[in-house]
Design a protein around this motif. Structure first.
Motif, PDB file in Angstrom:
ATOM      1  N   ARG A 192       0.749  -1.024   0.079  1.00  0.00           N
ATOM      2  CA  ARG A 192      -0.030  -0.115   0.049  1.00  0.00           C
ATOM      3  C   ARG A 192       0.798   1.353  -0.066  1.00  0.00           C
ATOM      4  O   ARG A 192       0.634   2.100  -0.619  1.00  0.00           O
ATOM      5  N   ALA A 193       2.030   1.181   0.734  1.00  0.00           N
ATOM      6  CA  ALA A 193       2.634   2.426   0.846  1.00  0.00           C
ATOM      7  C   ALA A 193       3.649   2.729  -0.423  1.00  0.00           C
ATOM      8  O   ALA A 193       3.834   3.759  -0.832  1.00  0.00           O
ATOM      9  N   LYS A 194       3.896   1.566  -1.121  1.00  0.00           N
ATOM     10  CA  LYS A 194       4.780   1.800  -2.381  1.00  0.00           C
ATOM     11  C   LYS A 194       3.988   1.858  -3.825  1.00  0.00           C
ATOM     12  O   LYS A 194       4.392   2.629  -4.305  1.00  0.00           O
ATOM     13  N   ASP A 195       2.765   1.230  -3.719  1.00  0.00           N
ATOM     14  CA  ASP A 195       2.076   1.003  -5.006  1.00  0.00           C
ATOM     15  C   ASP A 195       1.420   2.267  -5.327  1.00  0.00           C
ATOM     16  O   ASP A 195       1.081   2.527  -6.427  1.00  0.00           O
ATOM     17  N   ILE A 196       0.618   2.811  -4.134  1.00  0.00           N
ATOM     18  CA  ILE A 196      -0.199   4.002  -4.314  1.00  0.00           C
ATOM     19  C   ILE A 196       0.612   5.122  -5.027  1.00  0.00           C
ATOM     20  O   ILE A 196       0.012   5.732  -5.884  1.00  0.00           O
ATOM     21  N   PRO A 197       1.637   5.422  -4.374  1.00  0.00           N
ATOM     22  CA  PRO A 197       2.266   6.650  -4.979  1.00  0.00           C
ATOM     23  C   PRO A 197       3.167   6.535  -6.293  1.00  0.00           C
ATOM     24  O   PRO A 197       3.627   7.379  -7.049  1.00  0.00           O
ATOM     25  N   ALA A 198       3.383   4.971  -6.596  1.00  0.00           N
ATOM     26  CA  ALA A 198       4.164   4.817  -7.909  1.00  0.00           C
ATOM     27  C   ALA A 198       3.295   4.913  -9.214  1.00  0.00           C
ATOM     28  O   ALA A 198       1.995   5.181  -9.053  1.00  0.00           O
ATOM     29  N   ALA A 199       3.726   4.488 -10.209  1.00  0.00           N
ATOM     30  CA  ALA A 199       3.133   4.543 -11.562  1.00  0.00           C
ATOM     31  C   ALA A 199       2.154   3.468 -11.626  1.00  0.00           C
ATOM     32  O   ALA A 199       2.274   2.523 -10.606  1.00  0.00           O
ATOM     33  N   THR A 200       1.036   3.690 -12.165  1.00  0.00           N
ATOM     34  CA  THR A 200       0.188   2.742 -12.443  1.00  0.00           C
ATOM     35  C   THR A 200       0.512   1.307 -12.675  1.00  0.00           C
ATOM     36  O   THR A 200       1.469   1.148 -13.852  1.00  0.00           O
ATOM     37  N   GLY A 201       0.022   0.096 -11.929  1.00  0.00           N
ATOM     38  CA  GLY A 201       0.613  -1.002 -12.126  1.00  0.00           C
ATOM     39  C   GLY A 201       1.919  -1.522 -11.464  1.00  0.00           C
ATOM     40  O   GLY A 201       2.251  -2.781 -11.498  1.00  0.00           O
ATOM     41  N   HIS A 202       2.304  -0.708 -10.560  1.00  0.00           N
ATOM     42  CA  HIS A 202       3.651  -0.917  -9.690  1.00  0.00           C
ATOM     43  C   HIS A 202       3.148  -2.076  -8.752  1.00  0.00           C
ATOM     44  O   HIS A 202       1.969  -2.224  -8.112  1.00  0.00           O
ATOM     45  N   THR A 203       3.948  -3.229  -8.589  1.00  0.00           N
ATOM     46  CA  THR A 203       3.387  -3.971  -7.813  1.00  0.00           C
ATOM     47  C   THR A 203       4.550  -4.394  -6.470  1.00  0.00           C
ATOM     48  O   THR A 203       5.699  -4.065  -6.804  1.00  0.00           O
ATOM     49  N   THR A 204       4.113  -4.736  -5.340  1.00  0.00           N
ATOM     50  CA  THR A 204       5.045  -5.127  -4.354  1.00  0.00           C
ATOM     51  C   THR A 204       4.147  -6.133  -3.404  1.00  0.00           C
ATOM     52  O   THR A 204       2.891  -6.073  -3.071  1.00  0.00           O
ATOM     53  N   TYR A 205       4.656  -7.474  -3.131  1.00  0.00           N
ATOM     54  CA  TYR A 205       3.998  -8.421  -2.775  1.00  0.00           C
ATOM     55  C   TYR A 205       2.837  -8.831  -3.646  1.00  0.00           C
ATOM     56  O   TYR A 205       1.893  -9.058  -3.366  1.00  0.00           O
ATOM     57  N   ALA A 206       3.063  -9.134  -4.920  1.00  0.00           N
ATOM     58  CA  ALA A 206       2.024  -8.891  -5.860  1.00  0.00           C
ATOM     59  C   ALA A 206       0.981 -10.256  -5.675  1.00  0.00           C
ATOM     60  O   ALA A 206      -0.252 -10.147  -5.585  1.00  0.00           O
ATOM     61  N   ALA A 207       1.676 -11.360  -5.158  1.00  0.00           N
ATOM     62  CA  ALA A 207       1.004 -12.763  -5.112  1.00  0.00           C
ATOM     63  C   ALA A 207      -0.086 -12.651  -3.785  1.00  0.00           C
ATOM     64  O   ALA A 207      -1.154 -12.932  -4.165  1.00  0.00           O
ATOM     65  N   GLU A 208       0.456 -11.814  -2.785  1.00  0.00           N
ATOM     66  CA  GLU A 208      -0.437 -11.865  -1.809  1.00  0.00           C
ATOM     67  C   GLU A 208      -1.606 -10.711  -2.066  1.00  0.00           C
ATOM     68  O   GLU A 208      -2.979 -10.683  -1.454  1.00  0.00           O
ATOM     69  N   VAL A 209      -1.309  -9.602  -2.738  1.00  0.00           N
ATOM     70  CA  VAL A 209      -2.276  -8.750  -3.139  1.00  0.00           C
ATOM     71  C   VAL A 209      -3.295  -9.171  -4.049  1.00  0.00           C
ATOM     72  O   VAL A 209      -4.446  -8.944  -3.803  1.00  0.00           O
ATOM     73  N   LYS A 210      -2.830 -10.160  -4.963  1.00  0.00           N
ATOM     74  CA  LYS A 210      -4.051 -10.597  -5.653  1.00  0.00           C
ATOM     75  C   LYS A 210      -4.946 -11.771  -5.116  1.00  0.00           C
ATOM     76  O   LYS A 210      -6.080 -11.809  -5.186  1.00  0.00           O
ATOM     77  N   VAL A 211      -4.422 -12.369  -4.156  1.00  0.00           N
ATOM     78  CA  VAL A 211      -5.311 -13.138  -3.017  1.00  0.00           C
ATOM     79  C   VAL A 211      -6.571 -12.111  -2.530  1.00  0.00           C
ATOM     80  O   VAL A 211      -7.722 -12.394  -2.489  1.00  0.00           O
ATOM     81  N   VAL A 212      -6.134 -11.215  -1.865  1.00  0.00           N
ATOM     82  CA  VAL A 212      -7.073  -9.996  -1.254  1.00  0.00           C
ATOM     83  C   VAL A 212      -7.902  -9.367  -2.339  1.00  0.00           C
ATOM     84  O   VAL A 212      -9.281  -9.260  -2.264  1.00  0.00           O
ATOM     85  N   GLU A 213      -7.344  -9.003  -3.569  1.00  0.00           N
ATOM     86  CA  GLU A 213      -8.173  -8.613  -4.723  1.00  0.00           C
ATOM     87  C   GLU A 213      -9.378  -9.492  -5.268  1.00  0.00           C
ATOM     88  O   GLU A 213     -10.343  -9.053  -5.404  1.00  0.00           O
ATOM     89  N   ALA A 214      -8.840 -10.695  -5.192  1.00  0.00           N
ATOM     90  CA  ALA A 214      -9.803 -11.919  -5.532  1.00  0.00           C
ATOM     91  C   ALA A 214     -10.951 -11.713  -4.629  1.00  0.00           C
ATOM     92  O   ALA A 214     -12.169 -12.025  -4.942  1.00  0.00           O
ATOM     93  N   ALA A 215     -10.674 -11.725  -3.414  1.00  0.00           N
ATOM     94  CA  ALA A 215     -11.605 -11.557  -2.330  1.00  0.00           C
ATOM     95  C   ALA A 215     -12.563 -10.628  -2.428  1.00  0.00           C
ATOM     96  O   ALA A 215     -13.558 -10.561  -2.006  1.00  0.00           O
ATOM     97  N   LEU A 216     -11.912  -9.481  -2.614  1.00  0.00           N
ATOM     98  CA  LEU A 216     -12.697  -7.936  -2.795  1.00  0.00           C
ATOM     99  C   LEU A 216     -13.601  -8.102  -3.959  1.00  0.00           C
ATOM    100  O   LEU A 216     -14.673  -7.545  -3.638  1.00  0.00           O
ATOM    101  N   LYS A 217     -13.072  -8.697  -5.040  1.00  0.00           N
ATOM    102  CA  LYS A 217     -14.025  -8.854  -6.155  1.00  0.00           C
ATOM    103  C   LYS A 217     -15.081  -9.653  -5.820  1.00  0.00           C
ATOM    104  O   LYS A 217     -16.404  -9.531  -6.103  1.00  0.00           O
ATOM    105  N   ALA A 218     -15.117 -10.930  -5.116  1.00  0.00           N
ATOM    106  CA  ALA A 218     -15.920 -11.776  -4.792  1.00  0.00           C
ATOM    107  C   ALA A 218     -17.105 -10.927  -3.858  1.00  0.00           C
ATOM    108  O   ALA A 218     -18.149 -11.432  -3.617  1.00  0.00           O
ATOM    109  N   GLU A 219     -16.491 -10.400  -3.007  1.00  0.00           N
ATOM    110  CA  GLU A 219     -17.503  -9.432  -2.019  1.00  0.00           C
ATOM    111  C   GLU A 219     -18.242  -8.366  -2.940  1.00  0.00           C
ATOM    112  O   GLU A 219     -18.990  -7.647  -2.228  1.00  0.00           O
ATOM    113  N   GLY A 220     -17.953  -7.939  -3.987  1.00  0.00           N
ATOM    114  CA  GLY A 220     -18.751  -7.007  -4.736  1.00  0.00           C
ATOM    115  C   GLY A 220     -17.968  -5.778  -4.779  1.00  0.00           C
ATOM    116  O   GLY A 220     -18.660  -4.606  -5.178  1.00  0.00           O
ATOM    117  N   HIS A 221     -16.682  -5.654  -4.123  1.00  0.00           N
ATOM    118  CA  HIS A 221     -16.047  -4.090  -3.754  1.00  0.00           C
ATOM    119  C   HIS A 221     -15.094  -3.924  -4.734  1.00  0.00           C
ATOM    120  O   HIS A 221     -14.576  -2.590  -4.985  1.00  0.00           O
TER     121      HIS A 221
END
Length: 354
Positions: free
Chosen positions: A270-299
């Protein structure tokens, strides 16, 4: 006949709560409630006394953090924790309608932080002794007050576990989106004599006096639903003494390992990706897990749900998830907290860690 009094439970009150069941030929069921209070011994006493004062006793009071278990009345009679559905007395539906008040809040599902122990196993043993299957006929209990399911036909005809949110005629949404898998995993069924439940010890079983499909499942290691399926039994799954049940050995497979997501890693992303260029990733594998869950929640929209970047869109989606689960104001914003991540993890098959 199953267990009437759980020997491990403290006796609460005078032991007299309700009366006889109205539909003893209907399958047994369990209803999970939350007290919308804190936990611990002080709450156990105060809430326990309050439920008696207002004549709303369940059968069971349970503290998920201390494993403390109390029982108000016999399991083969009704409790008082449900509203009627018109002329239908919901407290008296089924051969048993075991009602459990958990010292917890619906907005923070207790399976995300609980510490089940031998008393919880004793509770599940008593529930299963009545042939109540390890299923939730209306699915995972509601995550919000607006997502409740109350199907009268299902309630009247299907045995299993229900949330208060599933009972017709009632308007509460507790116990919240508890992990149904965690509930049953905390009290695994062990066959008589020990061993694994994955493979039956014989290819057939002859029904004996006093047997139920649940007790046969415990003896043979085959779930009662599987027994019913293998023998083409129809609800209410009747059996008779001398009947030969054909069993089928199941193959044991290694359970899939749940992905683990670290709060520290998410906050670093969160600290690195938000201010960086669009698409910047840090710990992408773990973020993807949370993104998939947020998608399933409808958010979170699908197009942002697999890029592994904790950008402003993902941040806003996580904030929306927290608001949906009772977080307000600044509590819903900012860094990811372990408590909220555990709630999300309990609903989407991953584990949360610091």
């Amino acid at each position: 006949m199953g267990e009437i009094w759980i020997k491990e439970a403290e006796r609460l009150g005078d032991g007299s709560v309700g009366g006889a069941m109205d539909s003893p030929s209907a399958p047994g069921r369990v209803v999970w409630h939350t007290t919308e209070s804190g936990h611990g011994d002080a709450n156990f006493k105060n809430v326990g006394d309050y439920l008696r004062t207002v004549a709303s006793e369940p059968h069971i009071l349970y503290d998920p953090t201390t494993d403390r278990l109390g029982q108000y009345g016999p399991l083969n009679q009704s409790a008082r924790a449900l509203k009627n559905d018109g002329i239908t007395r919901t407290n008296r539906t089924g051969k048993v309608c075991i009602q459990i008040e958990v010292l917890a809040k619906a907005s923070n599902p207790f399976t995300g932080y609980w510490k089940p122990g031998p008393n919880f196993k004793a509770l599940m043993r008593a529930i299963r002794s009545w042939g109540v299957p390890d299923t939730f006929p209306m699915g995972t209990p509601a995550a919000t007050s607006s997502t409740t399911k109350r199907n009268r036909t299902t309630w009247a005809t299907k045995g299993g576990h229900y949330g208060h949110c599933n009972v017709p005629g009632n308007d509460h949404w507790d116990p919240g989106a508890i992990s149904t898998a965690a509930l049953f995993k905390a009290a695994p069924v062990t066959p008589a004599g020990g061993g694994s439940t994955s493979t039956p010890s014989a290819s057939t079983y002859t029904v004996k006096a006093g047997d139920t499909l649940s007790s046969i499942g415990t003896k043979t290691g085959v779930k009662w639903e599987t027994l019913a399926s293998l023998n083409s039994l129809k609800s209410p799954y009747t059996i008779k003494v001398g009947q030969v049940l054909k069993l089928k050995a199941s193959t044991t497979t290694k359970p899939a390992t749940k992905p683990s997501v670290s709060v520290a890693h998410l906050n670093a992303a969160r600290a690195k990706d938000i201010p960086a260029a669009t698409g910047h990733t840090t710990y992408a594998a773990e973020v993807k897990v949370v993104e998939a869950a947020l998608k399933a929640e409808g958010h979170l929209d699908a197009k942002y749900a697999s890029d592994g970047s904790w950008g402003t869109t993902t941040d806003a989606a996580y904030e929306a998830f927290r608001r949906a689960h009772g977080y307000k104001g600044d509590e819903a914003k900012g860094a990811v907290g372990l408590e909220s991540l555990k709630i999300l993890a309990s609903r989407h098959a991953f584990t949360a860690k610091a």
